[in-house]
Design a protein around this motif. Structure first.
Motif, PDB file in Angstrom:
ATOM      1  N   LEU A 260       0.253  -1.151   0.387  1.00  0.00           N
ATOM      2  CA  LEU A 260       0.470   0.066  -0.205  1.00  0.00           C
ATOM      3  C   LEU A 260       0.926   1.190   0.040  1.00  0.00           C
ATOM      4  CD1 LEU A 260      -2.622  -0.394   1.804  1.00  0.00           C
ATOM      5  CD2 LEU A 260      -3.298   0.144   0.087  1.00  0.00           C
ATOM      6  N   ALA A 263       1.956   2.208  -3.492  1.00  0.00           N
ATOM      7  CA  ALA A 263       0.658   2.006  -4.609  1.00  0.00           C
ATOM      8  C   ALA A 263       0.863   3.362  -4.938  1.00  0.00           C
ATOM      9  CB  ALA A 263      -0.294   1.603  -4.267  1.00  0.00           C
ATOM     10  N   GLY A 264       0.461   4.085  -4.607  1.00  0.00           N
ATOM     11  CA  GLY A 264       0.565   5.285  -5.097  1.00  0.00           C
ATOM     12  C   GLY A 264       1.172   5.925  -6.306  1.00  0.00           C
ATOM     13  N   ARG A 267      -0.163   3.434  -9.604  1.00  0.00           N
ATOM     14  CA  ARG A 267      -0.926   3.478 -10.076  1.00  0.00           C
ATOM     15  C   ARG A 267      -1.177   2.863 -11.756  1.00  0.00           C
ATOM     16  NH1 ARG A 267      -4.532   3.304  -6.926  1.00  0.00           N
ATOM     17  NH2 ARG A 267      -5.663   3.292  -8.536  1.00  0.00           N
ATOM     18  N   ILE A 270      -1.450  -0.724 -11.303  1.00  0.00           N
ATOM     19  CA  ILE A 270      -2.524  -1.289 -10.885  1.00  0.00           C
ATOM     20  C   ILE A 270      -3.616  -1.315 -11.769  1.00  0.00           C
ATOM     21  CG2 ILE A 270      -3.854  -1.090  -9.783  1.00  0.00           C
ATOM     22  CD1 ILE A 270      -2.074   0.254  -6.806  1.00  0.00           C
ATOM     23  N   ALA A 292      -8.364   0.003   2.089  1.00  0.00           N
ATOM     24  CA  ALA A 292      -7.491   1.171   1.808  1.00  0.00           C
ATOM     25  C   ALA A 292      -7.404   0.109   0.626  1.00  0.00           C
ATOM     26  CB  ALA A 292      -6.427   1.349   2.528  1.00  0.00           C
ATOM     27  N   LEU A 293      -7.200  -1.228   0.865  1.00  0.00           N
ATOM     28  CA  LEU A 293      -6.856  -2.196  -0.969  1.00  0.00           C
ATOM     29  C   LEU A 293      -7.695  -2.102  -1.128  1.00  0.00           C
ATOM     30  CD1 LEU A 293      -4.750  -4.804   1.575  1.00  0.00           C
ATOM     31  CD2 LEU A 293      -3.432  -3.387   0.478  1.00  0.00           C
ATOM     32  N   GLU A 295     -10.224  -0.526  -2.465  1.00  0.00           N
ATOM     33  CA  GLU A 295      -9.954   1.043  -2.658  1.00  0.00           C
ATOM     34  C   GLU A 295      -9.113   1.677  -3.904  1.00  0.00           C
ATOM     35  OE1 GLU A 295     -10.428   4.045   0.542  1.00  0.00           O
ATOM     36  OE2 GLU A 295     -11.709   3.594   0.832  1.00  0.00           O
ATOM     37  N   THR A 296      -7.284   0.922  -3.235  1.00  0.00           N
ATOM     38  CA  THR A 296      -6.257   1.074  -4.333  1.00  0.00           C
ATOM     39  C   THR A 296      -6.224   0.545  -5.473  1.00  0.00           C
ATOM     40  OG1 THR A 296      -5.159   1.634  -2.133  1.00  0.00           O
ATOM     41  CG2 THR A 296      -3.842   1.047  -4.480  1.00  0.00           C
ATOM     42  N   ASP A 298      -9.317  -1.376  -6.240  1.00  0.00           N
ATOM     43  CA  ASP A 298     -10.062  -1.325  -7.155  1.00  0.00           C
ATOM     44  C   ASP A 298     -11.147  -3.233  -7.138  1.00  0.00           C
ATOM     45  OD1 ASP A 298     -13.120  -0.866  -7.930  1.00  0.00           O
ATOM     46  OD2 ASP A 298     -12.208  -0.830  -9.776  1.00  0.00           O
TER      47      ASP A 298
END
Length: 511
Positions: A260, A263-264, A267, A270, A292-293, A295-296, A298
């Motif tokens: 996580l 992850a930002g 993107r 992902i 959070a996972l 949402e990150t 999907d």
């Protein structure tokens, strides 16, 4: 087909379908994996090793380790060991296992080799061609020979031997039968609806039941593929994801949290490699991390509940269309799961000790009648195993764990669930990770303490964190001591360990 052995799991799949992959390597297909099993059996038999003989496997994470487990187990008994052990640890486990042979990489002469020499084990040297398919290897025996049982192991033969973690006592030997392993692989396959098109990116250690069963064996049982990373590395994870193009991965909560954190800036990966689901097991996943996972990525996060004695999986949150309940380990997913009285040998309702019964459950600890007497009992016509976990089912049949019975903090007679305190602290906007644990206290016996890691760039003091908790839980549950760390010490499989943490952190008794 009646699936009762590891060999059975691998039979029905297309020869040309990919089975095992790795970074920069060609795929080993199912036909190649079946050929590998035959050549491994021949090499073992030539070395005088056969059905019932115990073979320790000490290899780094990767495709050869995955292939060694599923092929050696079709001819003998496997005993994977952590390659990071020191010589004395290897000596303990090899002697305790009564190992007859050990698989080591060609050219390796580290502590496992030294320990093997002590006991005169047959050494099986594994060599692999990096230009060849992932998981393809040959074995060369040093020593050995003679007669052995060359018949294929049956359902009641032991396939896999592991040790419990031994946090508070001598590690116990857990033998898992061929039928236990096969049943668990099928349970996991079915609960995740795995199909041949699925691909798992494995970052779990392959000396651990989570990686061996959930990632490798369940995938192969579905005719799906497993892509084996050389271990966990959050910095490389998204590069691996881009190369492997998985439909899912499974990990422990600390790994998910590290993923996580990266992850930002990934993107694009992902979005380019959409996952069907993510899976978490081997420790409780904080509800905030689960959210959070989801949402990150999907994608749904499937939290499962497993342990070695159950050949891994016991419960699992269902795939959508079933409800995902953050903070729950889901519904029974294979064995029958019930609640028992914590002292008396009877089933009960409400909160109590989680017990299981089913085809994936070990027949019992080896050479330990005392542990078996404490851990198994008969009720309602079935044999039940005590998990050591406390929990309760909700009205929908979802299991919610309160914590390990031996980890429940007894503060002067008031019982505190570390998981409950974790859940409160994880709501603090500055906290990225936390673990609540018992701190010895001269009068109360135990006091509540917590170790936390702050989010990158965030600030919070011990006092602020304690005040935050005090507004949300009863005074006796508020951590008396909060230690802010850059990293919380973890066990060999990446799990946070509550027992012994006060000692590890050098904390003295509070005044």
């Amino acid at each position: 087909m009646n699936v009762q052995t590891i060999a059975d799991l691998l039979q029905a799949h297309d020869d040309a379908a990919p089975a095992i992959g790795a970074p920069g390597r060609a795929w080993l297909d199912f036909g190649g994996l079946r050929d590998q099993a035959r050549t491994v059996a021949e090499a073992l038999h030539d070395a005088g090793i056969g059905r019932g003989d115990r073979v320790a496997i000490v290899l780094p994470n990767g495709p050869e380790m995955a292939a060694a487990f599923v092929t050696v187990a079709q001819a003998a008994v496997t005993a994977p060991l952590n390659p990071a052990y020191r010589e004395e640890e290897f000596a303990f486990y090899l002697e305790d296992l009564k190992a007859r042979a050990i698989v080591l990489q060609e050219g390796y002469d580290g502590p496992a080799a030294a320990a093997a020499r002590r006991f005169g084990l047959i050494v099986l040297r594994l060599s692999a061609d990096p230009a060849g398919p992932a998981g393809r290897f040959s074995l060369r025996a040093e020593g050995g020979g003679g007669e052995c049982d060359t018949s294929a192991p049956g359902p009641e033969d032991v396939a896999l031997i592991l040790h419990t973690s031994g946090t508070t006592s001598r590690p116990k030997i857990v033998p898992l039968l061929q039928s236990n392993v096969a049943a668990s692989a099928v349970h996991i396959r079915d609960s995740l609806a795995l199909k041949p098109a699925d691909r798992c990116l494995n970052v779990m250690p392959l000396f651990h039941i989570h990686g061996l069963l959930a990632a490798v064996t369940a995938s192969l049982s579905a005719g799906a593929s497993i892509w084996c990373a050389p271990g966990f590395d959050a910095l490389k994870f998204f590069g691996w994801m881009s190369e492997a193009r998985p439909s899912w991965y499974t990990a422990v909560p600390t790994m998910h949290q590290a993923i996580l954190s990266r992850a930002g800036r990934n993107r694009d990966v992902i979005e380019a490699v959409p996952l069907r689901f993510l899976r978490s097991s081997s420790a409780s996943l904080p509800a905030q991390v689960m959210t959070a996972l989801v949402e990150t990525f999907d994608a749904p996060l499937i939290e499962a509940y497993g342990m070695t004695e159950a050949a891994h999986q016991m419960c699992c949150n269902p795939l959508p269309r079933g409800a995902q309940k953050p903070g729950s380990v889901g519904v029974a997913a294979g064995p029958e799961v019930r609640i028992a009285h914590e002292v008396e040998n009877r089933l009960t309702d409400g909160t109590g000790e989680v017990v299981i019964s089913g085809p994936n459950v070990t027949p019992g600890y080896e050479g330990n009648p005392e542990a078996n007497a404490k851990s198994f009992f008969e009720a309602e016509g079935r044999r039940w195993f005590r998990t050591g976990d406390q929990g309760a089912f909700d009205a929908d049949g979802y299991l919610h764990l309160t914590g390990r019975l031996k980890e429940i903090i007894n503060r002067g007679g008031e019982k505190v669930s570390p998981l409950e305190v974790d859940g409160v602290l994880m709501d603090h906007p500055a906290i990225a990770q936390c673990v609540t644990f018992a701190l010895p206290h001269p009068k109360l016996g135990e006091e509540v303490a917590a170790a936390v890691v702050l989010k990158e760039g965030a600030e919070a003091s011990e006092r602020e964190i304690r005040e935050f908790a005090a507004g949300r839980i009863a005074d006796f549950k508020v951590p008396r001591k909060v230690v802010i760390l850059d990293e919380i010490p973890k066990g060999a499989t990446g799990k946070l360990q509550r027992i012994g943490l006060a000692e590890k952190l050098g904390l003295s008794e509070p005044a």
